[in-house]
Enzyme design. Structure first.
Site, PDB file in Angstrom:
ATOM      1  CG  ASP A   1      36.231  92.538  27.972  1.00  0.00           C
ATOM      2  OD1 ASP A   1      36.157  93.350  28.915  1.00  0.00           O
ATOM      3  OD2 ASP A   1      36.102  91.318  28.123  1.00  0.00           O
TER       4      ASP A   1
ATOM      5  CG  HIS B   1      33.081  93.380  33.612  1.00  0.00           C
ATOM      6  ND1 HIS B   1      33.151  94.712  33.960  1.00  0.00           N
ATOM      7  CD2 HIS B   1      34.355  92.946  33.546  1.00  0.00           C
ATOM      8  CE1 HIS B   1      34.419  95.051  34.126  1.00  0.00           C
ATOM      9  NE2 HIS B   1      35.170  94.001  33.866  1.00  0.00           N
ATOM     10  CB  CYS B   2      32.831  90.261  28.790  1.00  0.00           C
ATOM     11  SG  CYS B   2      33.505  89.351  30.211  1.00  0.00           S
ATOM     12  CB  ILE B   3      30.175  91.789  24.888  1.00  0.00           C
ATOM     13  CG1 ILE B   3      30.365  90.282  25.044  1.00  0.00           C
ATOM     14  CG2 ILE B   3      30.127  92.123  23.414  1.00  0.00           C
ATOM     15  CD1 ILE B   3      29.268  89.457  24.411  1.00  0.00           C
TER      16      ILE B   3
END
Length: 446
Positions: free
Chosen positions: A282, A277-279
């Protein structure tokens, strides 16, 4: 009560560990946090709109591999934790933590609709003396400029006087062995000094090290910097992979050589694309916000282009390798090993494996997948493949024209799996890298 009285009352309840915590969102971020607070002596309510998830948790069962059912069962049976879908129970909480998704839209624009909707749900139930903390990753200014007005307008209460508001970015890394929710330092920034103080007091109950910063915007920005740093460096080695490949140089050997330098270098590793979900998401929160201020985050955009191009590059390498074997992609049987975005976890969020399967299928290949953590594919925000995992065995792998290793699960490191497999496309450098005897196959690193 006055502002000081509200703050003192909440501070006293936190110090006495008599406070109750409501955590909205019981997924990969909210659930481990809820269990940690429950294990630290607080009363915790886990809120989620998924009725099946709520029933599962209250029955003491886990739907996340690295969170054992024993932890959930003990928290539920002790009375310290329970799950619910009833948002009216928020009114009884001393602190409310927001752990909801923040996806990107079709054009990489941030989608804060879940934050806004959750803020409206809280606002209608907000009472004086409560602390609200946003944990969902977002761009700088969301907490103070978007969430705070929603809470104030919907409740008629004033932030900093009647209730308190802060941002603390989640830093979960599922499956990690050396750090966990308790030991990963927690950055906290309030919209005012008293909000920061109260949020620090709350997190200090359960987390070993809490790091206060001067504002919610700084805390929001810190999370983005962490993942932009990773995205840019992964893009660098992904680009170098394609460059060295053209020179017939093994990028993995180059990395191993470079990391012998004890200073001035940090190893990052290439792959078939970014997942989680992050890299993958974001960095674009900041590039979008930067454009709003007339600035262009060129490193972020370029890294995004390189990383999102990797699945197509792997597919092209697969096509070339098949061609060398006298086969076309069309009608070839291809097995993708791994649906998870990282090793040894049941987390497929934004996994590049979906892109690989889709692209190979669009070229006419007959594609299956194998992943011991995913017996079947579930509908996602973008994909609905309707596939079931095939059995993991040498006999199975040998029945395919090509096997693409997309995830470095421990189960896939057994070298005997690949004996006699016609063609293996290894995107993770795990085949024939474990010091085992040679096996009869053609190996292509991609």
């Amino acid at each position: 009560m006055t502002n000081s009285s509200h703050a003192d009352h909440l501070q006293d309840r936190l110090l006495a560990r008599s406070a109750s915590i409501g955590i909205i969102g019981q997924g990969y971020v909210g659930l481990p946090l809820a269990l940690l607070f429950a294990e630290s002596g607080l009363s915790v309510i886990g809120l989620d709109t998924d009725d099946a998830k709520v029933q599962c948790l209250n029955a003491g069962r886990s739907f996340i591999k690295h969170i054992g059912p024993d932890r959930i069962r003990e928290a539920v049976e002790s009375g310290a934790y329970r799950a619910t879908g009833n948002f009216d129970e928020l009114a009884e909480c001393d602190a409310i933590l927001i752990c909801v998704p923040t996806p990107l839209g079709r054009h990489r624009e941030p989608d804060n609709s879940y934050i806004h909707a959750t803020g409206r749900e809280i606002a209608t139930r907000l009472k004086a003396g409560q602390l609200i903390v946003l944990e969902s990753t977002t761009y700088p200014g969301t907490t103070a400029q978007e969430l705070q007005p929603i809470l104030e307008e919907g409740s008629g209460l004033s932030c900093g006087t009647d209730f308190f508001l802060a941002f603390s970015p989640e830093r979960e890394d599922p499956g990690r062995g050396d750090y966990n929710t308790r030991t990963i330092p927690k950055v906290v920034g309030g919209v005012d000094t008293i909000s920061t103080k109260l949020a620090v007091a709350m997190y200090s109950i359960a987390i070993t090290k809490v790091v206060p910063v001067s504002s919610a915007a700084v805390a929001e920005s810190a999370k983005l910097l962490e993942n932009i740093f990773r995205s840019v460096n992964i893009a660098l080695v992904n680009e170098l992979k394609t460059v060295f490949d053209a020179m017939d140089i093994d990028v993995w050997e180059v990395i191993e050589a470079a990391k012998t330098k004890p200073f001035g270098y940090m190893p990052f590793y290439p792959g078939p694309g970014l997942g989680g979900h992050c890299i993958p998401l974001d960095p674009f929160f900041l590039s979008w916000k930067a454009a709003e201020h007339g600035r262009w985050a060129r490193f972020i955009e370029l890294a995004g282009e390189i990383n999102t191009s990797m699945p197509a590059w792997v597919v092209s390498k697969t096509a070339a390798a098949l061609n060398d074997h006298g086969k076309s992609v069309k009608n070839s049987k291809i097995l993708v090993l791994g649906l998870a975005y990282k090793p040894n976890v049941d987390d497929d969020r934004e996994s590049p494996s979906y892109e690989l399967i889709s692209e190979l299928s669009s070229r006419g290949a007959l594609v299956d997948y194998c992943d011991p953590y995913f017996p079947r594919t579930a509908p996602t925000r973008k994909w609905n493949l309707g596939l079931e995992s095939v059995a993991l065995s040498n006999e199975t792998l040998r029945s395919y024209d090509a096997v693409v290793v997309a995830t470095a699960h421990e189960e896939f490191k057994d070298q005997t799996l690949y004996a006699g497999v016609p063609l293996v496309i290894d995107t993770r450098n795990i085949v024939l890298s474990q010091g085992s005897a040679d096996v009869d196959m053609t190996l292509v690193k991609a």
